[in-house]
Write a protein that holds these residues in place. Structure first.
Motif, PDB file in Angstrom:
ATOM      1  N   GLU A   1      20.427  20.186  92.444  1.00  0.00           N
ATOM      2  CA  GLU A   1      19.790  19.070  92.323  1.00  0.00           C
ATOM      3  C   GLU A   1      21.011  18.139  91.561  1.00  0.00           C
ATOM      4  OE1 GLU A   1      15.285  19.264  93.518  1.00  0.00           O
ATOM      5  OE2 GLU A   1      15.783  18.646  91.427  1.00  0.00           O
ATOM      6  N   PRO A   2      20.971  16.865  92.331  1.00  0.00           N
ATOM      7  CA  PRO A   2      22.030  15.911  91.780  1.00  0.00           C
ATOM      8  C   PRO A   2      21.330  15.408  90.256  1.00  0.00           C
ATOM      9  CG  PRO A   2      21.046  15.230  94.057  1.00  0.00           C
ATOM     10  CD  PRO A   2      20.245  16.456  93.588  1.00  0.00           C
ATOM     11  N   GLY A   3      22.272  15.564  89.284  1.00  0.00           N
ATOM     12  CA  GLY A   3      22.228  14.979  87.980  1.00  0.00           C
ATOM     13  C   GLY A   3      21.733  16.316  87.039  1.00  0.00           C
ATOM     14  N   ALA A   4      21.649  17.472  87.566  1.00  0.00           N
ATOM     15  CA  ALA A   4      20.962  18.325  86.821  1.00  0.00           C
ATOM     16  C   ALA A   4      21.983  18.785  85.699  1.00  0.00           C
ATOM     17  CB  ALA A   4      20.640  19.829  87.967  1.00  0.00           C
ATOM     18  N   THR A   5      21.448  19.272  84.733  1.00  0.00           N
ATOM     19  CA  THR A   5      22.245  19.863  83.531  1.00  0.00           C
ATOM     20  C   THR A   5      22.419  21.332  83.600  1.00  0.00           C
ATOM     21  OG1 THR A   5      21.675  18.072  81.815  1.00  0.00           O
ATOM     22  CG2 THR A   5      22.796  20.180  81.171  1.00  0.00           C
ATOM     23  N   VAL A   6      23.759  22.100  84.050  1.00  0.00           N
ATOM     24  CA  VAL A   6      23.759  23.540  84.375  1.00  0.00           C
ATOM     25  C   VAL A   6      24.868  23.956  83.283  1.00  0.00           C
ATOM     26  CG1 VAL A   6      24.661  24.837  86.243  1.00  0.00           C
ATOM     27  CG2 VAL A   6      23.105  22.578  86.880  1.00  0.00           C
ATOM     28  N   GLY A   7      24.526  24.839  82.597  1.00  0.00           N
ATOM     29  CA  GLY A   7      25.675  25.672  82.119  1.00  0.00           C
ATOM     30  C   GLY A   7      24.985  26.526  81.081  1.00  0.00           C
ATOM     31  N   PHE A   8      25.760  27.157  80.294  1.00  0.00           N
ATOM     32  CA  PHE A   8      25.385  28.051  79.417  1.00  0.00           C
ATOM     33  C   PHE A   8      24.786  27.632  78.090  1.00  0.00           C
ATOM     34  CE2 PHE A   8      25.664  31.827  76.118  1.00  0.00           C
ATOM     35  CZ  PHE A   8      24.597  32.602  76.649  1.00  0.00           C
ATOM     36  N   ALA A   9      25.673  27.237  77.283  1.00  0.00           N
ATOM     37  CA  ALA A   9      25.345  26.553  75.920  1.00  0.00           C
ATOM     38  C   ALA A   9      25.086  25.129  76.368  1.00  0.00           C
ATOM     39  CB  ALA A   9      26.429  26.495  74.821  1.00  0.00           C
ATOM     40  N   GLY A  10      23.939  24.580  75.573  1.00  0.00           N
ATOM     41  CA  GLY A  10      23.601  23.097  75.676  1.00  0.00           C
ATOM     42  C   GLY A  10      24.629  22.259  75.057  1.00  0.00           C
ATOM     43  N   PRO A  11      24.630  21.032  75.340  1.00  0.00           N
ATOM     44  CA  PRO A  11      25.636  20.127  75.010  1.00  0.00           C
ATOM     45  C   PRO A  11      25.541  20.008  73.348  1.00  0.00           C
ATOM     46  CG  PRO A  11      24.521  18.993  76.765  1.00  0.00           C
ATOM     47  CD  PRO A  11      23.789  20.311  76.477  1.00  0.00           C
TER      48      PRO A  11
END
Length: 279
Positions: free
Chosen positions: A197-207
């Motif tokens: 979805e637009p703007g979703a945060t996607v990844g393994f480790a968080g920011p």
């Protein structure tokens, strides 16, 4: 209760219009989080015919973590769920589909033993009945209160996706905000098609984890769905109002023609408090 303030732009939104637009701001396009049952209602042809799997499974406290039972009880009171996931079977555009929807409002959508077990059982049913799976991950990652029992779910869920895949069956993963850590690093990123979805945060480790590790700031959009798409890690970014019609098209491409049905490609919209039948 008549108005809702957009989390993206701060604009007051008339609540009935907000619900009709699937909890997406019609001013800035910000996609507000929705619960697991609401997610299913937006996607299936007939919410009343959705059959829930394993609705009675609830977490234990294998490590004796302080206050864990109280926190689980608090989230149950808030969401009506026994854990951060709903699984079951329904039809999407006339196609029978196994659905997995995670709920960020329950312990941040964290994956513990119950979440992992329900994912596994859903895929096993899909494999046995030769059905596609559509999953909606929404998670901050593994559930710290369950320690190694939580981390074990990563391998467990990845393995069952592999069994489903080797049978030539379709898995579509729809990454919602956020999809991170142990959930993204296991079944959520293993779709034959990965949508976000637009703007979703996607990844393994968080920011925050990344910045603490490399000891310097990272770009604010580093893990946005749009950036991840540009770098080839997901296949498409689809706004929520277009999501069901997109899923139906993908099912139509990959499967035989759907059974005759009067079902619409458009979701049935209702309030988040309505119920989904269980079986």
């Amino acid at each position: 209760g008549l108005w809702t303030k957009c989390e993206g732009c701060g604009t007051p939104l008339y609540h009935k219009d907000f619900v009709r637009n699937l909890y997406v701001c019609d001013k800035c396009g910000f996609h507000h989080r929705v619960g697991a049952r609401e997610r299913i209602r937006q996607i299936v042809d007939n919410p009343g015919e959705f059959v829930e799997f394993d609705a009675n499974l609830k977490p234990a406290n294998p490590l004796g973590f302080p206050d864990y039972e109280a926190k689980v009880a608090s989230d149950f009171a808030k969401t009506g769920l026994l854990d951060a996931i709903v699984t079951g079977q329904g039809t999407v555009g006339g196609y029978p589909v196994v659905l997995i929807a995670m709920d960020f409002f329950f312990r941040g959508g964290s994956m513990g033993s119950v979440v992992g077990e329900k994912v596994v059982r859903a895929f096993e049913r899909a494999t046995e009945n030769r059905l596609p799976v559509i999953a909606f991950p929404a998670s901050g990652g593994a559930r710290m209160q369950e320690g190694i029992f939580s981390l074990m779910q990563m391998q467990k869920t990845a393995a069952v996706v592999d069994v489903h895949s080797k049978q030539g069956l379709l898995f579509i993963s729809v990454l919602t905000n956020p999809t991170l850590a142990g959930v993204y690093g296991s079944f959520a990123s293993l779709g034959d098609l990965n949508i976000a979805e637009p703007g979703a945060t996607v990844g393994f480790a968080g920011p925050t984890v990344i910045e603490e590790t490399i000891r310097r700031p990272i770009p604010p959009d580093l893990q946005s769905a749009e950036t991840v798409f540009e770098h080839g890690f997901i296949d498409m970014v689809v706004p929520r109002p277009q999501l069901k019609s997109t899923l139906v098209k993908l099912l139509r491409v990959h499967l035989l023609p759907a059974p005759e049905s009067s079902a619409s490609d458009h979701p049935t919209v209702s309030s988040q408090s309505a119920s989904v039948s269980s079986g």
